[in-house]
Design an enzyme around this catalytic site. Structure first.
Site, PDB file in Angstrom:
ATOM      1  N   ASP A 204      -1.522  -0.839   5.915  1.00  0.00           N
ATOM      2  CA  ASP A 204      -1.789  -0.383   7.266  1.00  0.00           C
ATOM      3  C   ASP A 204      -3.247  -0.056   7.523  1.00  0.00           C
ATOM      4  O   ASP A 204      -3.623   0.229   8.629  1.00  0.00           O
ATOM      5  CB  ASP A 204      -0.959   0.854   7.568  1.00  0.00           C
ATOM      6  CG  ASP A 204      -1.437   2.016   6.743  1.00  0.00           C
ATOM      7  OD1 ASP A 204      -1.842   1.779   5.590  1.00  0.00           O
ATOM      8  OD2 ASP A 204      -1.437   3.146   7.231  1.00  0.00           O
TER       9      ASP A 204
ATOM     10  N   ASN B  43      -8.425  -0.605   4.172  1.00  0.00           N
ATOM     11  CA  ASN B  43      -8.531  -0.896   2.751  1.00  0.00           C
ATOM     12  C   ASN B  43      -7.521  -1.941   2.290  1.00  0.00           C
ATOM     13  O   ASN B  43      -7.592  -2.420   1.178  1.00  0.00           O
ATOM     14  CB  ASN B  43      -8.361   0.386   1.943  1.00  0.00           C
ATOM     15  CG  ASN B  43      -7.034   1.036   2.229  1.00  0.00           C
ATOM     16  OD1 ASN B  43      -6.536   0.949   3.349  1.00  0.00           O
ATOM     17  ND2 ASN B  43      -6.438   1.636   1.239  1.00  0.00           N
TER      18      ASN B  43
ATOM     19  N   ASP C 130       0.861  -1.151   0.000  1.00  0.00           N
ATOM     20  CA  ASP C 130       0.000   0.000   0.000  1.00  0.00           C
ATOM     21  C   ASP C 130       0.912   1.219   0.000  1.00  0.00           C
ATOM     22  O   ASP C 130       2.091   1.117   0.323  1.00  0.00           O
ATOM     23  CB  ASP C 130      -0.846  -0.076   1.273  1.00  0.00           C
ATOM     24  CG  ASP C 130      -1.700   1.142   1.438  1.00  0.00           C
ATOM     25  OD1 ASP C 130      -2.239   1.592   0.421  1.00  0.00           O
ATOM     26  OD2 ASP C 130      -1.824   1.630   2.560  1.00  0.00           O
ATOM     27  N   LYS C 131       0.399   2.336  -0.408  1.00  0.00           N
ATOM     28  CA  LYS C 131       1.264   3.514  -0.385  1.00  0.00           C
ATOM     29  C   LYS C 131       1.140   4.293   0.924  1.00  0.00           C
ATOM     30  O   LYS C 131       2.074   4.394   1.694  1.00  0.00           O
ATOM     31  CB  LYS C 131       0.964   4.434  -1.565  1.00  0.00           C
ATOM     32  CG  LYS C 131       1.906   5.617  -1.642  1.00  0.00           C
ATOM     33  CD  LYS C 131       1.533   6.595  -2.708  1.00  0.00           C
ATOM     34  CE  LYS C 131       0.501   7.608  -2.309  1.00  0.00           C
ATOM     35  NZ  LYS C 131       0.717   8.486  -1.244  1.00  0.00           N
TER      36      LYS C 131
END
Lengths: 1270, 408
Positions: free
Chosen positions: A906, A909, A444-445
Site C-alpha cells: 500500500d 515502499n 507488505d505488512k
C-alpha cells in the site's frame, strides 16, 4: 472553473507525448516513486520579462493527455495495430491475395483484417476519448466526475482554456492557461488551481503563507502551508509586481514532487529556494484570498505532468504461451503448405490436356518448371490456409478482458469496501487470467495485513510500563498456549478515540501528577537526577518532582517533536490532527489526552495547553518556539526538534528508532537503558510499534554555533540533504533517554481467514516487511502464516557472533563474515528442510530472514540455495527489508523459480515490489496513491484478494483458456477441411469454400459465441470457488492450457475435419434427389461449410459449464446468421448461385446436417464423458457435489456483510466518516528502515526551514503584514 | 428472488450513504451481469447423461440408417466401364493416338439389367481422374458471359480459351466449356431403340438464372485444338443442358454427370445394347469412363454411405451407452456416489488433490485419521469401496499397524 484536472496517465504503455517532448530529460517513461535522474544544467528564468525568456524557447502551457488527436488518430492507431505480428501477417496475406497466384479473392483476407482493425480502432478511440481513469490521482478533484468516465479530449480543451490572471502592462489580464509562458507573473485566487508550477512570491495572508491542497498529486486532502520568501512578500499589487525583475536559477524540469533546488537572484542577492516556495500545478489554493507567483515550469514540464505514469505494460504468462501456440500454428501452416507445394510440383503434367498446359502457360502451372510451380503454390497455399491463424483472437481476447476488468472486477460488490467507499479497480486489463495462476504472494505488512490504524497503546516512561491493554497478538499467543485471557473491562478512565486506545489509571486524567515513579528516580534522567540519586531517601518531594518531570518531558516531547498540523476548532474534542503518518497523529493525540494539548501551530511556534503540576492542575497555554526541525528520513530513522521554552530553555527533543537513539545516548544511565530495552522488546513481541524518546538540553552557545552550520547546509544547492544529515548528526548526540512509546498496528479485517484460504488454494504467502523481526514474526503468527506446528528456520543478523564482528568495525571483514554465516545457515537449513521433505508427514516449514542476511543471501552464489530453501517453505517472512530487497526477492522467485508472483502493498515502499512482480496489487482506500499508481489492480482490503484471485482470477483463467483453445480448434478444423480438399484438386490450391464464407467465418459466423463464453462461463459459483480454494490449484498447475490440452484439441480438429470432408464428399457422389441430378463443387462445399458452422458452434456449447440465454442467443444467432447470409448471398453471387436452394431441395441435405455434426461431435463427447467419469478435474467434482444447489446463495452472504456491521466495523466505519486525514505514507513507521524518505522533504514544510527565519524572528516577531489590495 | 435481492442491496447502499449524504458513493450498482450471476443452466455430463445421450442418438440414428439403406437398396444401378472396351484391340497400345485420330469411334456394349428398373432411369457418365476442381480449370469460365449476351467480351478469366483468333470472343469461353464431354450413347433393347430424354437434366436454377436465353454459342471449339463437344450455335445456352451439367464442376476428381433419362421401365435380365461414340479423351491421363444406369428413390441415387454411416454411428452409440452403463455400475466414481463434503472432517484438499480413485480415498483416511471410518463412511462410499479397500490393504500395512484404518 474547470473542475477537470489533468490526470496522471493510466497504466497502459503509452508513447504519447514523446515526440512533442524535447526536454533534456532522458525519457518520459517515468514511474512515480522512482525519481528520474536529474538533467544536468540549470534553467534560468527572467521573471516578468517575456523577451528575455524568448531565446530559451520554453514549452507552452497547453497540455494534451489524449493519445490521439483528429489528425494523428488514423495513422497512429493503425501503426499501433500493425505492431502486432498477427495483423502484420494478415496484411501480408492480403497483399498476397491481390496477386494472381492467390486462389482466393482478396476479400477473403481483407474483410476480416479490416473488421478486426475497425474494432480495435473503435476500442482505442473509446478508451482514449471516454476513458476509464486508470489512476486514482485526480479523482477527488473531479467535480464533474460523476461516473468514472471523462472525455479526455474535452477535458483537455476545458483545462487549456481556463482563464488565469496574468500581469501585463501593470494590469491583471485574464488569459487562457495555454497562453501562459515561463516567467509570467500571475495571480491565483482562492480555490483555483495553479495553472503551472509557480514560484510563490506573495500572498494576501500574513507572514507570506498560503495553504494548498495537494489531493491531485498525492491524494492527501489535508492542507499544507507554503511560505514565500520574505523579500518578495510585497509584490502583491499589479503596480508593485510589475517592478519585480528577479532571475530564477533552478533545476531542469523533473518528476520529483517533493524536491526543488534553485535560487532567486533578486536585487543582487542570491536567495535559496526550496519546495516551500513552489506551488505545483495540480494543487489548489485554499484559505487564501489570492497569491502572486512566477511561472517556472509549464505544460508538460510541470512536475505533475512529468509524473504521468507509463508503467511498462505487463503481458500475462498465458499470453506469452499463446505466442508459442501461434508459432506452432505458423509451423503447421508451413508444413501444410510445403506438403501442398511438393504435391503440386509432382502433379502438374501436360497429360491433363483439359487444363491446357501446353500453350504459353503462367509459371505457376508450367509443368516444365516444376520447382517454380511448387514455389508459387507455396504462396498460393499460404493465402489459402491463412485462416489457420485466428485473426480475431487477439481482439476478442482484448474485448473479453476489457469487459472482465471494467464490468466484473471493478463492479464486484464483494470487493467494494463500504467503509472507505472504495470499489476494486483493475488498472490494466492485461492480467486478468494471470490472477488465476498466482502461486506466490508477496505482501507488505503495514497497511496491507494490518490496518495502518495506529493507536497509542502503551508506553514506557523512565523505566516504567504504562498501559493496561492487551494486544490481539498477545491474546492470540496466549490462546495458542492454552491460557485463557479475560477481556479486561475498560475502566471508566479509558478514553478511546482515534489513535488513542490507552488506559492506565496512573496516567489518565492528570493522575500522572501523583505518580511517584521511583523507578525513574534511580536513573539519572533529568538534571536534577544527580542530586536525587545522592539524596534519594532524603527528599521525597524532590523525588516526586523528578518523577513527574521525566513524565512531563515525555509528554512535551510527544506534544512538540512532530510535524502535525492541527485543524478545526481549538478545543480538545473538536480538533483534528493532520499528520504525515498515523503514528505521529496517535502520539500527539496521546499527549492531548495526557494534558498536553497541542492546539495551534504557526510557522515558528507550537502552542500547547498544559496542565502543569506546579500550577496544581491549572491550565496554562504555553508557546514553544520551534527553532529547527531535523526531519525524519529512512537513513536517519529519527526526527528532532529544537525548541525554545518561554523561559529561554533550549531543548532538542528527539524520537526515533531504538537503534539510532541508543547510539546517540549520553553515557551512563545503563539501568534505564537496559530496562527500556527490555520494554521495547516486550512491546515488539506484542506486535507493537515502538519509538524511543530522548531529549537534550542545549546551551545557547552550542546552539548558535551549530545553527550557523545548519544554515549553511540549508542554503547549499548541492547535496543539500546529505549536508543536512551531517549537520543534524552534530547536535543529535549526548541524548538523555526518556522512554518509549508503543503503538498498536491493528490487523485488517479478515486477514487470517484470507491467508488460510490462500494457503488452501496452494498459494504461498510471503511477508516482506521493514519491521523488526519480532514484530514481523508476531504478525505472521497472528495472520496464521506461521504456527507452532511449523518448523521455523530463522536466519538473523542479530547473533552474537555477527555483532561481535560488527563491533570491530571493519566493513570488509563484516561483509565477509556475515556472508559466511549466512551461507552456513542456509546450508544447514536446506539440509534440514530436505530431510523433512523426505519424511512423509514432516512439519510444514517456515523461513524467517532479516534484511541484512537477505542482502548476502541474494548474492549470486547463494541465491540458488536461498531459492531452494524458500520454495520448500510453507511461508516466508522477510523482515527489515528495504524496498529494493522486496523487489529483489520478488524477482528471485519470478525469474528463478518461474512461478507467477503477485505483490501486494500500500505504500511508496512497495512500489518497486509491485512493479517487479507479475501482478502488482495496491491497497487503495484509506492509504495513499503511490502503490495504487504502480499497481495493476487496486483493492481496498487484503481480504479481497480471495475474491480477486479465487473468483475473478480463476474464472478469467478458465475463460481465457477456453477462448484460446476454442479459437485454435475452430480455425484449425476449418483450415484442415480445406487442406484435405487440396489433396483431391491436384494440389492446385483450389479453394473449397467460397471467398465470403471463408472471410466471414472468423468474424461473423463464429465470433460472438466465443466472446460470450469468455464473459459468462462459470464452472462453479463464486461462493463455491471460495469454499473450495483447492480449485485454484488447477490454475497454478496451468491444467487448462498445457500442450497436452492443445494437442487434444488438435486431434479433435483433425478428426472433425476428416469427418466433415469425407462424409460430405463421399455421400454426395451419386444423384442427390429423386430427379437424379448431381451436385457440383459449390453445393458440396456449402454443405460442408454448413456442417462446420453448426458443429463448431455446438462444440462451443459443449464446452460451457454454464449456459445462459446469451449463449443460446449467440450460438443460435451465429447459425442463423449463416443461413440468412447464404440465402441472401446465393441469390446474389454466381459461384454459389442458388446453391442453398438446390441443397435444401434434397433430403440428403437434412440427413447430412443431422448426421455430420453429431458424428463430428461424437468424438469429443466420448472424450468428455470418459474424462469426466474417470479423470475428472477438481472443479467437476465440486460441480457434481453441489449440482442440486441453487447458485444464488452468494447474494445472501454479500448482504450479510453489507448490513450487519460488527461493533468493530461500526467503529472503523465511523472513522471513515471523519475527514480523510490519513496520509499516503503507510505507517510511516519510525522504527522501520524500510521506508523511503519520499515525503521527508515535505514533512518539513510546516516549520520554518530557513535558518534566516530564525534570525529574522528577533526583529520581526509576529508583525502581521497588512496585505495591500490592488 | 431478484426483486428481493435488489431491494436489500439498495438497503445496503442506503446505509452506506446515510452517513455520507454528500459524498458520492462509488458503490457499484448491482446487476446480475456485473455480479456475474446471470441465470444459467449448468449442464453436468454425468454418466447418466452420457448414457442417455448415446441411447438417444442410437434410437434416432438406427432407424434413420435402416431407412436410408432401404432407400438406397431400392435403387437399381448398372455400371459399365468402357474406356478400354471401346478401343479396338489393335489400338490399345496407344489409346491416345487412337482417340485423337479420325477413326470411327463407334462402340457397342451391352448391359444386363439385374433387377426391374422403373422409369425414369437416369443415364450417367462417370469420369475418373478428371480434375474438374483444379484451380486453373475452375476459374476458367465467365459467369457474366454465360448469363447475358451483352457481357460477351467478358472473357478475362477464360484464358487461354477466351478469344478465337481474329473472330472475337468465344462463347462459352474457358477451359470448362472447351472440354465439354462429348461421348454419346444410344440405347436399344431387342433392336428397339430407347429414347433418351436429354431435357431436365440440369438444375432449374442453372437453366433459369445462370445461362442466358439470348446467349448463343459463338466461335466455340473454333480454335486450333478441339477439347470436346461442339454446340449447336442456334440453340441458346439456356437450352444446352449438357453444357450446364458439365459446367457445374464436380467437387472431386471422380464424378458422375447426368446424361439423360430413359422413360420406360426395364425388366429384369433384359439386355440393353448401347451404341456409344467414344470421342472423349480420358486416355491422356488414364481416366476411366463408365456408363451408369440408375433409378432413384426418395433418397436419390444409389449411395449406401449415409445409411451405413447412420447405422454405424447408431450402433457405436448403443455400444457406448452399454459400456458406460456397465462401467457406471461396476466402477463408479466417488463423487457421484456420496456427498463427500458432508463428511465431518472433510477438507477437500486430499480428495481434490490426489483422490480421483479409490486409492485416493485411502490417502484421505491417512491424512485425516479422525474420519469416521465405520458404517457411516461405508454408507457414503458404497460397498464397492470396501472391496477395493481390502484389496489395497497390502500396500497400506503401515497404516494398518498404526491402527488408523484398522476398522476397515
Amino acid at each position: 472553473m474547470s473542475g477537470g484536472w489533468e490526470r496522471l496517465r493510466g497504466s497502459r504503455s503509452r508513447t504519447t507525448h514523446d515526440s512533442s517532448f524535447h526536454t533534456p530529460a532522458p525519457s518520459r517513461t517515468v514511474t512515480l516513486g522512482r525519481v528520474q535522474p536529474q538533467a544536468p544544467g540549470h534553467r534560468t528564468i527572467y521573471c516578468n520579462d517575456r523577451e528575455a525568456n524568448l531565446p530559451v524557447r520554453f514549452k507552452g502551457n497547453s497540455i494534451s493527455t489524449t493519445k490521439y488527436n483528429f489528425l494523428t488518430f488514423l495513422p497512429k492507431g493503425l501503426f499501433e495495430q500493425f505492431r502486432r505480428v498477427a495483423n502484420c501477417y494478415f496484411l501480408l496475406i492480403s497483399i498476397l491475395s491481390m496477386t494472381p497466384i492467390s486462389p482466393v479473392n482478396p476479400v477473403t483476407n481483407v474483410v476480416p483484417l479490416s473488421l478486426v482493425l475497425l474494432v480495435s480502432l473503435i476500442k482505442e478511440a473509446f478508451e482514449d476519448w471516454v476513458s476509464v481513469i486508470h489512476g486514482c490521482i485526480g479523482l477527488q478533484a473531479l467535480p464533474f466526475d460523476s461516473s468514472f468516465a471523462i472525455k479526455r479530449f474535452q477535458n483537455d480543451m476545458v483545462i487549456n482554456n481556463t482563464l488565469i490572471d496574468v500581469l501585463q502592462n501593470e494590469k491583471w489580464v485574464a488569459l487562457p492557461w495555454k497562453k501562459l509562458q515561463v516567467g509570467d507573473i500571475i495571480r491565483v485566487k482562492q480555490d483555483a488551481f495553479f495553472p503551472a508550477d509557480l514560484l510563490f512570491l506573495a500572498s494576501t495572508n500574513a507572514d507570506g503563507v498560503c495553504y494548498i491542497e495537494t489531493a491531485n498529486l498525492d491524494g492527501e486532502t489535508n492542507l499544507k502551508i507554503r511560505k514565500a520568501l520574505e523579500r518578495t512578500w510585497d509584490y502583491l499589487t499589479p503596480d508593485k509586481a510589475t517592478e519585480f525583475k528577479g532571475e530564477i536559477q533552478c533545476e531542469q524540469p523533473n518528476n520529483s514532487l517533493y524536491t526543488f533546488t534553485g535560487n532567486l537572484i533578486f536585487q543582487k542577492q542570491t536567495l535559496p529556494l526550496s519546495p516551500n516556495q513552489i506551488l505545483l500545478r495540480g494543487c489548489s489554493l485554499r484559505n487564501t484570498e489570492y497569491i502572486v507567483g512566477a511561472v517556472i515550469f509549464t505544460g508538460h514540464e510541470t512536475k505533475v505532468m512529468m509524473n504521468s505514469m507509463n508503467v511498462p505494460s505487463k503481458r500475462s504468462t498465458l499470453e506469452r504461451k499463446l505466442d508459442k501456440l501461434i508459432l506452432a500454428l505458423f509451423a503447421t501452416l508451413f508444413i501444410m503448405c510445403l506438403i501442398g507445394a511438393i504435391g503440386s510440383g509432382i502433379f502438374i503434367n501436360r497429360k491433363y490436356y483439359y487444363l491446357s498446359l501446353d500453350k504459353a502457360v503462367a509459371t505457376e502451372f508450367n509443368p516444365s518448371n516444376r520447382f517454380a510451380v511448387a514455389a508459387l503454390t507455396l504462396f498460393t497455399l499460404i493465402t489459402l490456409y491463412s485462416t489457420i491463424i485466428p485473426i480475431s483472437l487477439y481482439v476478442s481476447i482484448e474485448m473479453i478482458k476489457f469487459i472482465q476488468s471494467t464490468q466484473f472486477i471493478n463492479k464486484d460488490l464483494h470487493m467494494y469496501h463500504a467503509e472507505t467507499n472504495t470499489p476494486a479497480l483493475a488498472r490494466t486489463s492485461n492480467l486478468n487470467e494471470e490472477l488465476g495462476q498466482v502461486e506466490y504472494i508477496f505482501s507488505d505488512k503495514t497497511g496491507t495485513l494490518t490496518r495502518n490504524l495506529m493507536e497509542f497503546f502503551k508506553c514506557s516512561i523512565g523505566g516504567e510500563v504504562y498501559g493496561s491493554g492487551v494486544t490481539e497478538i498477545e491474546l492470540g499467543g496466549a490462546q495458542r498456549n492454552g491460557i485463557k485471557v479475560q477481556e479486561v473491562r475498560k475502566s471508566s478512565t479509558a478514553i478511546h478515540e482515534k489513535g488513542f486506545n490507552f488506559d492506565d489509571h496512573r496516567l489518565m486524567r492528570g493522575a500522572w501528577r501523583n505518580e511517584p515513579n521511583f523507578d525513574t528516580c534511580k536513573d539519572r534522567a533529568f538534571v536534577l537526577s544527580i542530586f536525587i540519586r545522592n539524596y534519594l531517601l532524603k527528599t521525597v518531594l524532590l523525588v516526586l518532582v523528578a518523577g513527574t518531570l521525566i513524565i512531563m518531558e515525555f509528554f512535551r516531547c510527544l506534544a512538540i517533536c512532530h510535524t502535525v498540523l492541527p485543524e478545526g476548532d481549538e478545543s480538545p474534542e473538536k480538533i483534528t490532527y493532520q499528520a504525515a503518518s498515523p503514528d505521529e497523529a496517535a502520539l500527539v493525540t496521546a499527549a492531548k489526552n495526557f494534558g498536553f494539548f497541542f492546539y495551534r501551530r504557526t510557522p515558528t511556534m507550537i502552542h500547547v495547553r498544559e496542565s502543569h503540576v506546579e500550577k496544581m492542575g491549572k491550565i496554562q497555554d504555553v508557546a514553544y518556539e520551534i527553532l529547527n526541525v531535523l526531519e525524519f528520513n529512512s537513513t536517519r530513522k529519527r526526527q528532532s526538534v529544537v525548541c525554545r521554552y518561554p523561559n529561554g530553555r533550549l531543548v532538542l527533543y528527539c524520537k526515533g528508532a531504538d537503534t539510532v537513539i541508543y547510539e546517540r545516548l549520553a553515557g551512563g544511565n545503563d539501568d534505564l537503558k537496559k530496562v527500556t530495552r527490555a520494554h521495547l522488546e516486550q512491546f515488539g513481541s506484542a506486535g507493537l510499534r515502538t519509538l524511543c524518546l530522548a531529549y537534550r538540553d542545549l546551551s545557547p552557545d552550542t546552539y548558535e554555533s551549530w545553527n550557523e552550520k545548519f544554515i549553511q547546509a540549508k542554503s547549499s544547492l548541492r547535496d543539500r540533504e546529505k549536508k543536512l544529515d551531517e549537520v543534524a548528526e552534530l547536535v543529535e548526540r549526548d541524548l538523555i533517554l526518556i522512554g518509549s512509546t508503543a503503538i498498536e498496528d491493528k490487523l485488517q479485517e479478515g486477514v487470517p481467514a484470507c491467508i488460510e484460504t490462500l494457503f488452501r488454494a496452494g498459494i504461498k504467502v510471503w511477508v516482506l516487511t521493514g519491521d523488526k523481526m519480532e514484530t514481523a514474526i508476531n504478525i505472521a503468527y497472528a495472520c496464521n502464516l506461521i504456527n507452532n506446528d511449523m518448523k521455523q528456520f530463522i536466519i538473523s543478523s542479530e547473533t552474537d557472533a555477527i555483532r561481535e564482528v560488527e563491533n570491530r568495525g571493519d566493513q570488509v571483514e563484516i561483509a565477509r563474515f556475515i556472508k559466511e554465516e549466512v551461507k552456513k545457515e542456509l546450508k544447514k537449513c536446506l539440509e534440514e528442510a530436505q530431510h523433512y521433505l523426505r519424511t512423509v508427514s514432516g512439519p510444514k516449514l517456515a523461513l524467517v530472514i532479516d534484511g541484512k542476511c537477505l542482502m548476502y543471501a541474494l548474492d549470486p552464489t547463494l541465491r540458488v540455495m536461498l531459492l531452494n530453501l524458500s520454495l520448500n517453505c510453507h511461508s516466508v517472512v522477510c523482515c527489515r527489508v528495504s524496498p529494493l530487497q522486496k523487489a529483489q526477492v520478488t524477482s528471485l522467485v519470478k525469474k528463478g523459480a518461474r512461478k507467477i508472483t503477485l505483490s501486494i502493498g500500500d505504500g511508496a515502499n512497495d512500489v518497486s515490489m509491485i512493479q517487479a512482480a507479475h501482478i502488482g496489487v495496491g491497497i487503495s482506500g484509506l492509504e495513499g496513491m503511490q502503490a495504487v499508481m504502480a499497481s495493476d489492480f487496486a483493492i481496498a482490503q487484503f481480504r479481497f484478494l480471495t475474491d480477486l484471485l479465487l473468483v475473478h482470477g480463476r474464472w478469467s483463467y478458465l475463460r481465457i483458456c477456453k477462448v484460446i483453445t476454442y479459437f485454435f480448434y475452430k480455425n484449425l478444423t476449418f483450415t484442415l477441411t480445406q487442406f484435405w480438399f487440396t489433396f483431391q484438386t491436384g494440389f492446385s490450391g483450389q479453394r473449397f469454400y467460397d471467398d465470403w464464407f471463408q472471410s466471414l467465418y472468423n468474424v461473423i459466423f463464429t465470433a460472438l459465441p466465443v466472446i460470450i463464453v469468455g464473459l459468462f462461463d462459470k464452472d462453479v459459483s463464486a461462493s463455491l470457488s471460495k469454499k473450495y480454494p483447492e480449485l485454484y490449484k488447477e490454475g497454478i498447475r496451468n491444467v487448462f492450457f498445457k500442450w497436452r490440452v492443445v494437442i487434444t484439441w488438435a486431434w479433435s480438429s483433425v478428426y472433425q475435419s476428416l469427418v466433415f470432408y469425407h462424409f460430405v464428399t463421399t455421400s454426395s457422389a451419386s444423384g442427390k434427389n429423386s430427379s437424379g441430378k448431381i451436385f457440383g463443387l459449390w453445393d458440396v462445399s456449402t454443405m460442408a461449410f454448413t456442417c462446420v458452422v453448426i458443429t463448431v458452434n455446438l462444440r462451443l456449447l459443449m464446452m460451457c459449464n454454464s449456459i445462459t440465454r446469451w449463449h443460446y442467443i449467440s450460438v443460435g444467432g451465429s447459425i442463423l446468421a449463416w443461413f440468412l447470409f447464404i440465402f441472401v448471398y446465393s441469390v446474389l453471387r454466381e459461384n454459389v448461385f442458388f446453391v442453398i436452394f438446390v441443397l435444401m431441395s434434397t433430403i440428403y441435405f437434412y440427413l447430412s446436417v443431422l448426421l455430420v455434426p453429431i458424428v463430428a461431435l461424437l468424438g469429443d463427447f466420448i472424450y468428455q464423458g470418459i474424462q469426466r467419469c474417470f479423470f475428472p478435474y477438481d472443479y467437476q467434482i465440486i460441480q457434481e457435489i453441489h449440482r442440486h444447489e441453487p447458485d444464488d446463495n452468494t447474494r445472501a452472504g454479500l448482504l450479510d456483510v453489507g448490513s450487519q456491521l460488527t461493533p468493530q466495523e461500526e467503529r472503523s466505519y465511523a472513522i471513515s466518516q471523519l475527514p480523510r486525514e490519513l496520509s499516503k505514507h503507510t505507517g510511516f513507521a519510525f522504527d522501520s528502515p524500510g521506508y523511503e524518505s519520499f515525503f521527508a522533504a515535505q514533512l518539513g514544510v510546516y516549520a520554518p526551514q530557513k535558518a534566516w527565519d530564525v534570525a529574522r524572528r528577533a526583529s520581526m516577531k509576529s508583525k502581521p503584514k497588512t496585505p495591500k489590495r490592488n | 428472488m431478484s426483486s428481493h435481492t435488489a431491494s436489500s442491496s439498495n438497503g445496503g447502499n442506503g446505509s452506506g450513504d446515510s452517513g455520507v449524504p454528500k459524498r458520492n458513493s462509488k458503490r457499484p450498482k448491482y446487476s446480475k451481469f456485473t455480479q456475474q450471476e446471470l441465470p444459467a443452466c449448468k449442464p453436468i455430463l454425468t454418466p447418466r447423461w452420457v448414457v442417455s445421450a448415446f441411447l438417444l442418438v442410437a434410437i434416432v440414428f438406427i432407424p434413420i440408417g435402416i431407412a436410408c439403406l432401404i432407400g438406397s437398396r431400392d435403387v437399381v444401378e448398372v455400371v459399365e466401364r468402357y474406356e478400354t472396351k471401346c478401343i479396338p484391340v489393335l489400338n490399345r497400345t496407344d489409346k491416345v493416338q487412337f482417340i485423337q485420330s479420325a477413326a470411327d469411334k463407334t462402340c457397342r456394349i451391352s448391359m444386363t439389367i439385374p433387377k426391374r428398373m422403373k422409369q425414369p432411369i437416369y443415364v450417367y457418365y462417370q469420369l475418373d481422374n478428371f480434375y474438374q476442381n483444379h484451380r486453373r480449370y475452375v476459374k476458367s469460365r465467365s459467369d457474366e458471359q454465360l448469363k447475358s449476351a451483352s457481357k460477351e467480351n467478358d472473357t478475362s478469366a477464360c484464358k487461354p480459351e477466351d478469344i478465337a483468333n481474329g473472330r472475337g470472343a468465344i462463347v462459352p469461353c474457358g477451359l470448362i466449356a472447351w472440354s465439354l464431354f462429348n461421348d454419346t450413347y444410344s440405347f436399344s433393347r431387342q433392336n428397339q431403340s430407347l429414347t433418351v430424354n436429354k431435357m431436365g437434366i440440369a438444375w432449374k436454377s442453372d437453366k433459369q438464372k445462370r445461362f442466358g436465353k439470348n446467349v448463343f454459342p459463338k466461335n466455340f471449339q473454333g480454335g486450333g485444338l478441339v477439347g470436346g463437344a461442339t454446340l449447336n450455335e442456334s440453340i441458346p445456352l439456356s437450352e444446352q443442358e449438357d453444357l450446364m451439367v458439365w459446367m457445374r464442376t464436380a467437387a472431386l476428381p471422380t464424378f458422375r454427370k447426368l446424361y439423360g433419362k430413359i422413360e420406360v421401365d426395364l425388366e429384369e435380365k433384359e439386355v440393353i445394347n448401347v451404341t456409344l461414340m467414344n470421342y472423349y479423351n480420358t486416355y491422356s491421363f488414364n481416366g476411366k469412363k463408365k456408363l451408369v444406369l440408375s433409378t432413384t428413390s426418395w433418397i436419390g441415387g444409389r449411395n449406401d454411405f449415409l445409411g451405413i454411416a447412420y447405422l454405424t454411428v447408431g450402433m457405436i452409440c448403443f455400444a457406448l451407452s452399454m459400456g458406460f452403463t456397465i462401467v457406471y455400475f461396476v466402477k463408479p466414481r466417488l463423487a457421484f456416489y456420496g456427498d463427500l463434503a458432508t463428511l465431518p472432517s472433510y477438507h477437500g484438499t486430499e480428495v481434490l488433490d490426489r483422490t480421483k480413485n479409490v486409492h485416493g480415498i485411502l490417502l484421505m483416511f491417512k491424512a485425516h485419521p479422525s474420519l469416521p471410518i465405520g458404517t457411516e463412511a461405508l454408507h457414503h462410499f458404497g460397498t464397492s469401496l470396501l472391496i477395493v479397500t481390502l484389496m489395497s490393504m497390502e500396500c497400506l500395512k503401515h497404516d494398518i499397524d498404526s491402527g488408523r484404518i484398522l476398522m476397515v
